[in-house]
Enzyme design. Structure first.
Site, PDB file in Angstrom:
ATOM      1  N   GLU A  24       0.838  -1.204   0.000  1.00  8.82           N
ATOM      2  CA  GLU A  24       0.000   0.000   0.000  1.00  8.82           C
ATOM      3  C   GLU A  24       0.871   1.251   0.000  1.00  8.82           C
ATOM      4  OE1 GLU A  24      -4.032  -0.572   2.263  1.00  8.82           O
ATOM      5  OE2 GLU A  24      -2.375  -1.300   3.522  1.00  8.82           O
ATOM      6  N   LYS A 101     -11.815   4.477   1.406  1.00  7.53           N
ATOM      7  CA  LYS A 101     -10.707   3.685   0.863  1.00  7.53           C
ATOM      8  C   LYS A 101     -11.316   2.544   0.044  1.00  7.53           C
ATOM      9  CE  LYS A 101      -6.391   1.498   2.344  1.00  7.53           C
ATOM     10  NZ  LYS A 101      -5.550   1.159   3.509  1.00  7.53           N
TER      11      LYS A 101
END
Length: 131
Positions: A24, A101
């Site tokens: 990420e 997200k």
């Protein structure tokens, strides 16, 4: 005390590198921000002058800089940092921030993951009315 009105910014999408996993941080992803500021808009309505309100274009740029900036592990932390930006203007009494997200690393089908924080100006900070 004047009634609290709202300035709302929704769907601000910014690339960032937040998350607990190395991939990420390395690859990054888009985050979408919804922001609600509560303040009196009466002065701006009467003056018709942008200096008497929160300039939402400048606000969007500041929020985007936070999202694109220093990575954090949790979107809770990111939401809190964005709330601080919203409260920088002393006229703002309350802020609600949602960080979406939609590409979170969950191995199942889902539409979105989001965190919402609610923050209010502390009573001590309300005494200083300078912008």
């Amino acid at each position: 005390m004047e009634p609290l009105d709202e300035i709302v910014l929704t769907g601000l999408t910014v690339f960032g590198r937040h998350g607990v996993f190395d991939h990420e941080r390395r690859d990054g992803q888009e985050f979408t921000i919804d922001l609600r500021l509560r303040l009196s808009l009466t002065p701006a309505a009467h003056s018709d002058d942008v200096v008497d309100t929160v300039h939402y274009g400048e606000l969007a740029e500041k929020v985007a800089a936070v999202v694109a900036g220093e990575p954090v592990n949790l979107i809770e932390t990111l939401a809190d940092r964005i709330a601080d930006v919203g409260l920088e203007d002393r006229r703002v009494q309350q802020v609600v921030v949602t960080v979406h997200k939609p590409h979170a690393p969950i191995p199942l089908n889902f539409a979105d993951v989001a965190v919402t924080v609610h923050r209010s100006r502390t009573p001590d900070a309300q005494e200083d009315t300078t912008a």
